[in-house]
Design an enzyme around this catalytic site. Structure first.
Site, PDB file in Angstrom:
ATOM      1  N   CYS A 266      19.198 -22.227 -30.973  1.00  0.00           N
ATOM      2  CA  CYS A 266      20.146 -23.301 -31.266  1.00  0.00           C
ATOM      3  C   CYS A 266      20.306 -24.230 -30.048  1.00  0.00           C
ATOM      4  O   CYS A 266      20.255 -25.451 -30.174  1.00  0.00           O
ATOM      5  CB  CYS A 266      21.495 -22.689 -31.662  1.00  0.00           C
ATOM      6  SG  CYS A 266      22.626 -23.833 -32.449  1.00  0.00           S
TER       7      CYS A 266
ATOM      8  N   GLY B 200       4.227   2.937 -37.540  1.00  0.00           N
ATOM      9  CA  GLY B 200       5.271   3.217 -38.509  1.00  0.00           C
ATOM     10  C   GLY B 200       5.712   4.672 -38.545  1.00  0.00           C
ATOM     11  O   GLY B 200       6.727   4.987 -39.152  1.00  0.00           O
TER      12      GLY B 200
END
Lengths: 296, 203, 371
Positions: free
Chosen positions: A275, A35
């Site tokens: 998809c 981070g």
């Protein structure tokens, strides 16, 4: 006159080896300090700043001849900038490319995390425009660096809480800040907050490259990534009323597509590979049949 | 694997610098990202003893004239070894651990205090030393339990030849987070990454 | 009736073909040669080299042609090429005292050693369009004189003799010159790195900032101590040889701005310097750079920080036009995933707003009914 005949010869993956070493050292430190934004001497790339130069430099430093690369923008493999970056790597590395999330070893992305859960042998490379999560609260690097050093994130909480006071909920929908391993507040890049939970305990290594802002950061696999929130206003992701109009998927992120000038619209998967796979597996949304008819 | 003694500082570098460096880096990156996992690559370099090939390859992949490396005094006085490193990588060799981007420790039992190396600052914790620690083996020693980022729940390693106070040193190193050093344990078997985030206990 | 948009690759290829066609333009007009650009559009070439930070007239001309005359695009092309070039070493600082001067003017002294040389300047041209240039008529041979052999001292040195101007920088002798293309930027910057950033910075941006200091946003009472344009030798030390060898000459423009300074807790009253140095002939850029350089020294000199041009992080972070154009223009890339998230939020907030209004409105009606 022409002494530049060899102008077009570039190293494997475009970057020179010294640049790769510099980026590789930054990546190792980024992984060791999850981070934290490691400054690096970002290079000028043959595509504009703001168009993925950070992601491209990270991918170029990591990629090898055995890799299979997938590039997505907005979740789709066929958006123009994804096509352009993929073509760049094909040209300068000649590695295999794919649109299949499953087959890819490196996935470079802008604005989305694939719907399919990533595995341990995969690396997700994010293109990051503004790596500093505190930037819109404090424009000065000198100040934000101090805040990270002191773990002073009160400003961020104040901002989120002001949202709640004004709107009754947090009005940040993308680039929603996270805290990594309980220490650094990090910008997940402008992915919708829908994708934030996928970063948490991801099996894949996540690398972030910001070229213009000259920062690299990382989330190792199996690392705690928590979206900032409040006890009385817990973090929640977007939900969609209807399933994907093409593959009937629910619990995925959808794009709104306007179909005609009367404003009728439909919602379809933003992750085009996901998809397609679902449609190949026989799932059909309420508009997929019509699309087939239209093609015939 | 056995290693041929290399007598020339000019020989024993990468044969295919671009691809060899990528291979080595990728395994070092995997090791750092998944502490406890042993990663491997072929012997791509033949550095002078007591450096082993894994160490030589990491050096060849990551060192250059922008880096500084600390060597144990016994090694720093060996022209064959320093010559090999500087010829093959152009790195600077420094006398103080706290000036070093990298350190190579060949006598793991005599590992200096981790605090004697660059820790980075609170503002720039990345400006710290990465220590390449050559150990006798990665799997013949007492069992250690690892936890932290990169590890699903727990990971177990059994390197041999570490100093007695290794766990305590690592624990103190972890307390300094985000400052701290990062370690690469290397042997002829490969390498294990121990970033500063890792929690080590005897198991 | 929905078929997802496909064929990005074909679209891109076709766009590139069309671009090439438009770049070439009417085929009955002869194509431009790079020599023509170098010789006849030299100041464009100079700006590209300067902000591209690569001295190569021919490549800059190629970039200019490839970019269809778009300066920032051309600068970008040159930068992207520059970044791939190996570094063999760093040259010695160029000595502008030993410049082969073509133009040299000072606004602070009427006459001075070495004299005032106007050189090839637009300064006193009347800006009347010249129809003669529509054709290709012959141009008179210029009047020149043999350059003076001795070096021409800089105005700042004349002031130094009197002790009225600050010394020329205070970096230690063993200072390693920074390079922001090789090291990450960090604020506050050392002056050498800051000057590098300014020299690569956008001419228009620096011009506007320099102008703002003249209009009172961080006023520094500047005088052009000297502008000189000409060629300087570039030399590099070869350790194996033990001496420096000459790599060739480059044309540069140098501006030394002299500014009055009333003194502060940190420094006595004296003249201070603002410095500008750019590749090629680019007086406007060198002057603007020297104004901004001086302005950015406000903190070092203990002046009040009140104006944008005094704010190092603001100025340096936004001076690079290749970075700026990339990020501004990236807004045309698809953002529909994020926009979808915002649409959803705005719809939600809008319906909450309307519901609240309706509630309040109803409450108002109830009140009226009660009256």
């Amino acid at each position: 006159m022409n002494t530049h005949g060899e102008l077009a010869t570039y190293n494997f993956a475009y970057l020179d080896e010294q640049t790769k070493r510099m980026i590789r050292r930054a990546i190792l430190k980024a992984i060791a300090i999850p981070g934290y934004q490691v400054p690096f001497a970002s290079r000028e790339m043959p595509m504009p700043y703001g168009w993925g130069t950070g992601g491209v430099q990270v991918t170029a430093a990591v990629i090898g001849p055995d890799d299979t690369l997938k590039v997505i923008d907005q979740g789709a493999d066929d958006t123009t900038n994804a096509v352009s970056i993929r073509a760049f790597f094909q040209k300068v590395t000649n590695v295999a490319v794919t649109t299949s999330t499953r087959q890819a070893t490196i996935i470079q992305t802008r604005h989305r995390i694939p719907e399919e859960q990533l595995g341990e042998n995969q690396i997700l490379v994010y293109q990051v425009p503004i790596p500093e999560p505190l930037r819109f609260l404090e424009p000065r690097e000198t100040e934000t660096r101090k805040m990270h050093a002191l773990e002073e994130y009160g400003l961020m909480h104040v901002k989120l809480y002001e949202d709640i006071a004004r709107n009754g909920h947090i009005a940040t929908t993308y680039a929603y800040p996270v805290k990594v391993e309980g220490r650094y507040v990090m910008d997940p890049s402008p992915t919708p907050k829908f994708d934030n939970p996928k970063m948490h305990m991801s099996q894949a290594l996540q690398l972030f490259g910001a070229g213009r802002e000259k920062r690299i950061y990382a989330i190792p696999p199996y690392t705690e990534v928590v979206s900032l929130d409040f006890e009385d206003h817990p973090f929640e992701v977007q939900t969609f009323k209807d399933p994907c109009a093409l593959c009937a998927a629910t619990g995925v992120y959808l794009d709104e597509v306007i179909l005609d000038d009367k404003g009728s619209r439909m919602f379809v998967c933003s992750d085009t590979d996901h998809c397609e796979n679902r449609r190949n597996e026989g799932h059909h949304g309420h508009l997929s049949g019509q699309a087939l008819e239209a093609q015939q | 694997m056995l290693q041929a003694e290399n007598t020339s500082v000019y020989l024993g570098g990468f044969v295919q610098p671009v691809f060899d460096a990528q291979t080595v880096f990728r395994q070092v990156m995997n090791a750092m990202a998944r502490p406890g996992t042993i990663t491997r690559f072929d012997a791509l370099t033949t550095p002078p003893a007591p450096l082993i090939s894994v160490t030589g390859s990491i050096a060849a992949a990551l060192f250059d004239h922008d880096t500084s490396v600390w060597l144990e005094p016994a090694q720093a006085s060996q022209p064959a070894l320093t010559g090999w490193l500087t010829f093959n990588t152009s790195t600077k060799i420094v006398a103080q651990g706290f000036d070093a981007d990298f350190a190579i420790v060949t006598d793991a039992g005599a590992l200096p205090s981790l605090e004697s190396f660059a820790q980075g600052t609170q503002e720039f914790p990345d400006r710290s030393t990465t220590i390449i620690l050559q150990v006798e083996s990665l799997d013949q020693g007492p069992r250690l339990v690892l936890e932290g980022p990169g590890i699903k729940e727990k990971a177990f390693i059994s390197p041999s030849g570490l100093p007695d106070q290794f766990c305590e040193q690592c624990s103190a190193n972890r307390q300094r987070f985000p400052r701290g050093v990062d370690l690469l344990l290397v042997s002829t078997q490969g390498l294990i990454g121990l970033p500063r985030t890792v929690k080590i206990s005897r198991g | 009736m929905y078929v997802a948009v496909k064929g990005g690759e074909t679209a891109i290829n076709n766009a590139h073909r069309l671009l090439a066609d438009r770049r070439r333009g009417d085929r009955s007009v002869p194509a431009m040669h790079l020599e023509q650009i170098v010789e006849q559009l030299g100041l464009a070439v100079d700006r590209i080299m300067s902000e591209g930070s690569l001295y190569d007239c021919e490549l800059a001309a190629l970039a200019f042609k490839q970019a269809r005359g778009d300066m920032i695009e051309a600068i970008f092309l040159l930068r992207a090429y520059r970044t791939t070039l190996p570094r063999f070493g760093y040259s010695n600082p160029v000595d502008t005292n030993r410049m082969h001067i073509e133009r040299r003017i000072s606004a602070t002294y009427k006459d001075l050693p070495g004299g005032q040389l106007l050189g090839p300047t637009f300064d006193y041209t009347h800006r009347l369009l010249d129809p003669a240039l529509m054709g290709s008529q012959d141009v008179e041979t210029p009047v020149t004189k043999q350059a003076a052999e001795q070096s021409t001292p800089r105005v700042s040195q004349l002031l130094t003799q009197e002790g009225l101007i600050e010394s020329d920088g205070d970096l230690p002798d063993d200072h390693q010159t920074g390079d922001l293309t090789r090291e990450p930027m960090e604020f506050p910057m050392a002056r050498d790195v800051r000057l590098q950033a300014l020299s690569r910075g956008d001419e228009g941006f620096l011009l506007a900032l320099g102008y703002s200091t003249q209009r009172g946003f961080g006023r520094s009472h500047p005088f052009v101590g000297e502008i000189r344009i000409g060629e300087v030798d570039v030399e590099i030390d070869i350790p194996e040889l033990g001496f420096a060898i000459n790599l060739g000459r480059i044309r540069v423009t140098e501006c030394q701005m002299v500014t009055q300074f009333q003194g502060s807790a940190k420094s006595p009253p004296q003249f201070t310097r603002g410095y500008g140095l750019v590749f090629g002939q680019s007086e406007r850029k060198a002057m603007a750079m020297s104004l901004v350089d001086r302005s950015l020294r406000a903190r070092e000199l203990g002046e009040d920080l009140t104006a944008p041009a005094q704010d190092e992080e603001f100025v340096i972070s936004h001076a690079d036009n290749v970075q700026a154009t990339g990020f501004v223009e990236h807004l045309k890339l698809p953002h529909y995933v994020d926009f979808q998230a915002e649409l959803d939020l705005v719809r939600r907030m809008r319906s909450e707003f309307e519901a609240a209004q309706e509630r309040d409105g109803n409450a108002g009606e109830d009140l009226e009914a009660a009256e």
